[in-house]
Design a protein around this motif. Structure first.
Motif, PDB file in Angstrom:
ATOM      1  N   TRP A 170       0.843  -1.182   0.000  1.00  0.00           N
ATOM      2  CA  TRP A 170       0.000   0.000   0.000  1.00  0.00           C
ATOM      3  C   TRP A 170       0.886   1.243   0.000  1.00  0.00           C
ATOM      4  CZ3 TRP A 170      -5.447  -0.064   2.307  1.00  0.00           C
ATOM      5  CH2 TRP A 170      -6.009  -1.348   2.231  1.00  0.00           C
ATOM      6  N   HIS A 171       0.559   2.207  -0.848  1.00  0.00           N
ATOM      7  CA  HIS A 171       1.282   3.475  -0.908  1.00  0.00           C
ATOM      8  C   HIS A 171       0.292   4.618  -0.703  1.00  0.00           C
ATOM      9  CE1 HIS A 171       4.072   0.870  -3.159  1.00  0.00           C
ATOM     10  NE2 HIS A 171       5.017   1.710  -2.798  1.00  0.00           N
ATOM     11  N   PHE A 172       0.577   5.486   0.254  1.00  0.00           N
ATOM     12  CA  PHE A 172      -0.252   6.662   0.492  1.00  0.00           C
ATOM     13  C   PHE A 172       0.350   7.852  -0.254  1.00  0.00           C
ATOM     14  CE2 PHE A 172      -1.297   3.851   3.944  1.00  0.00           C
ATOM     15  CZ  PHE A 172      -2.667   4.019   4.090  1.00  0.00           C
ATOM     16  N   ILE A 182       4.711  10.526  -2.400  1.00  0.00           N
ATOM     17  CA  ILE A 182       4.280   9.141  -2.275  1.00  0.00           C
ATOM     18  C   ILE A 182       5.029   8.517  -1.115  1.00  0.00           C
ATOM     19  CG2 ILE A 182       4.079   6.902  -3.418  1.00  0.00           C
ATOM     20  CD1 ILE A 182       4.195   8.349  -6.098  1.00  0.00           C
ATOM     21  N   SER A 183       4.316   7.845  -0.246  1.00  0.00           N
ATOM     22  CA  SER A 183       4.939   7.242   0.930  1.00  0.00           C
ATOM     23  C   SER A 183       5.746   6.006   0.551  1.00  0.00           C
ATOM     24  CB  SER A 183       3.873   6.843   1.953  1.00  0.00           C
ATOM     25  OG  SER A 183       3.189   5.664   1.522  1.00  0.00           O
ATOM     26  N   VAL A 184       6.551   5.541   1.489  1.00  0.00           N
ATOM     27  CA  VAL A 184       7.164   4.227   1.347  1.00  0.00           C
ATOM     28  C   VAL A 184       6.044   3.193   1.301  1.00  0.00           C
ATOM     29  CG1 VAL A 184       9.245   4.936   2.568  1.00  0.00           C
ATOM     30  CG2 VAL A 184       7.344   3.925   3.853  1.00  0.00           C
ATOM     31  N   SER A 185       6.352   2.016   0.845  1.00  0.00           N
ATOM     32  CA  SER A 185       5.326   0.974   0.780  1.00  0.00           C
ATOM     33  C   SER A 185       5.068   0.398   2.161  1.00  0.00           C
ATOM     34  CB  SER A 185       5.764  -0.140  -0.174  1.00  0.00           C
ATOM     35  OG  SER A 185       6.925  -0.786   0.297  1.00  0.00           O
ATOM     36  N   GLU A 192       2.974  -4.303   9.347  1.00  0.00           N
ATOM     37  CA  GLU A 192       2.666  -2.970   8.845  1.00  0.00           C
ATOM     38  C   GLU A 192       1.183  -2.802   8.532  1.00  0.00           C
ATOM     39  OE1 GLU A 192       7.074  -3.306   8.126  1.00  0.00           O
ATOM     40  OE2 GLU A 192       5.318  -4.620   8.120  1.00  0.00           O
ATOM     41  N   LEU A 193       0.433  -3.886   8.479  1.00  0.00           N
ATOM     42  CA  LEU A 193      -1.011  -3.764   8.297  1.00  0.00           C
ATOM     43  C   LEU A 193      -1.617  -2.912   9.403  1.00  0.00           C
ATOM     44  CD1 LEU A 193      -3.703  -4.429   6.972  1.00  0.00           C
ATOM     45  CD2 LEU A 193      -3.737  -6.582   8.250  1.00  0.00           C
ATOM     46  N   PHE A 194      -1.085  -3.024  10.604  1.00  0.00           N
ATOM     47  CA  PHE A 194      -1.603  -2.210  11.707  1.00  0.00           C
ATOM     48  C   PHE A 194      -1.278  -0.731  11.484  1.00  0.00           C
ATOM     49  CE2 PHE A 194      -0.545  -6.403  13.700  1.00  0.00           C
ATOM     50  CZ  PHE A 194      -1.848  -6.859  13.765  1.00  0.00           C
ATOM     51  N   ASP A 195      -0.124  -0.438  10.869  1.00  0.00           N
ATOM     52  CA  ASP A 195       0.203   0.948  10.524  1.00  0.00           C
ATOM     53  C   ASP A 195      -0.760   1.475   9.462  1.00  0.00           C
ATOM     54  OD1 ASP A 195       2.447   0.941  12.242  1.00  0.00           O
ATOM     55  OD2 ASP A 195       3.707   0.055  10.680  1.00  0.00           O
ATOM     56  N   ILE A 196      -1.053   0.647   8.473  1.00  0.00           N
ATOM     57  CA  ILE A 196      -2.023   1.026   7.436  1.00  0.00           C
ATOM     58  C   ILE A 196      -3.359   1.390   8.070  1.00  0.00           C
ATOM     59  CG2 ILE A 196      -3.426   0.121   5.524  1.00  0.00           C
ATOM     60  CD1 ILE A 196      -0.982  -1.606   4.751  1.00  0.00           C
TER      61      ILE A 196
END
Length: 214
Positions: A170-172, A182-185, A192-196
């Motif tokens: 996922w890229h924000f 564009i963010s890091v992936s 990192e799902l919890f960060d998403i």
């Protein structure tokens, strides 16, 4: 006025035509990610996220784009719940605006916009769900052109946010006038799902503020 569909654009053409510039850091995006660290995840949310992540790990390589949306992306967005009395999550709705010499129009896979029955002022664009082993097109460019239209529709009053997904990554994104970042992936098949999820929750709070001040 030249009429053009979102599908005709990529990052390079957008930069050459509209003078957009990708920057390494943009405060709108940096602040969104930084402030998301304070978001909390309760036990029920954590269990639901782990369940979805396990399915992504076990089945994700075999999903087509629609299955990736239905089995993983949409459930994550549903847990956050972007549908309120003032704004909502709309799928494949046409948005259009005049940007310089072009009439740009298209149907982003999803947008978060002010409005109940139809999108009025978009604040977030989510476009182009892709599988990592089937690359085609420019998902960042497709997101960016939708964000450019959203910026016109909200009359440049606030930054516009975006997101594109490539397989598990996922890229924000954020756009402010001519600059975008564009963010890091964020790999959704890892912790990192919890960060998403925290970023999405922070985004909801941010949009609540933008809608009230619009």
């Amino acid at each position: 006025m030249k009429k053009s569909n979102f599908k005709e654009w990529n990052k390079l053409d957008l930069e050459k035509t509209f003078g957009l510039c990708q920057v390494r850091a943009l405060s709108a995006l940096d602040d969104l990610i930084k402030e998301s660290e304070t978001q909390l995840i309760d036990d029920s949310e954590r269990r639901a996220l782990i369940r979805r992540r396990d399915q992504l790990i076990y089945r994700g390589d075999d999903w087509n784009e629609i299955e990736l949306i239905e089995h993983f992306i949409a459930p994550i967005l549903t847990i956050v719940d972007f549908n309120t009395d003032e704004f909502g999550l709309f799928a494949e709705r046409t948005i259009s605006a005049a940007v310089e010499e072009y009439e740009l129009s298209g149907e982003p896979d999803a947008i978060i916009a002010k409005g109940r029955r139809a999108p009025e002022i978009p604040y977030f664009c989510f476009h182009e769900y892709k599988k990592e082993n089937e690359p085609r097109g420019d998902p960042a460019g497709q997101t960016l052109v939708a964000m450019l239209v959203a910026q016109e529709l909200n009359k440049h009053q606030a930054p516009v946010y975006g997101l594109y997904v490539s397989g598990s990554k996922w890229h924000f994104m954020a756009l402010r006038e001519k600059n975008y970042a564009i963010s890091v992936s964020f790999p959704a098949d890892r912790d990192e799902l919890f960060d998403i999820f925290k970023i999405l929750k922070q985004l909801k709070q941010l949009i609540e503020v933008l809608v009230r001040t619009a």
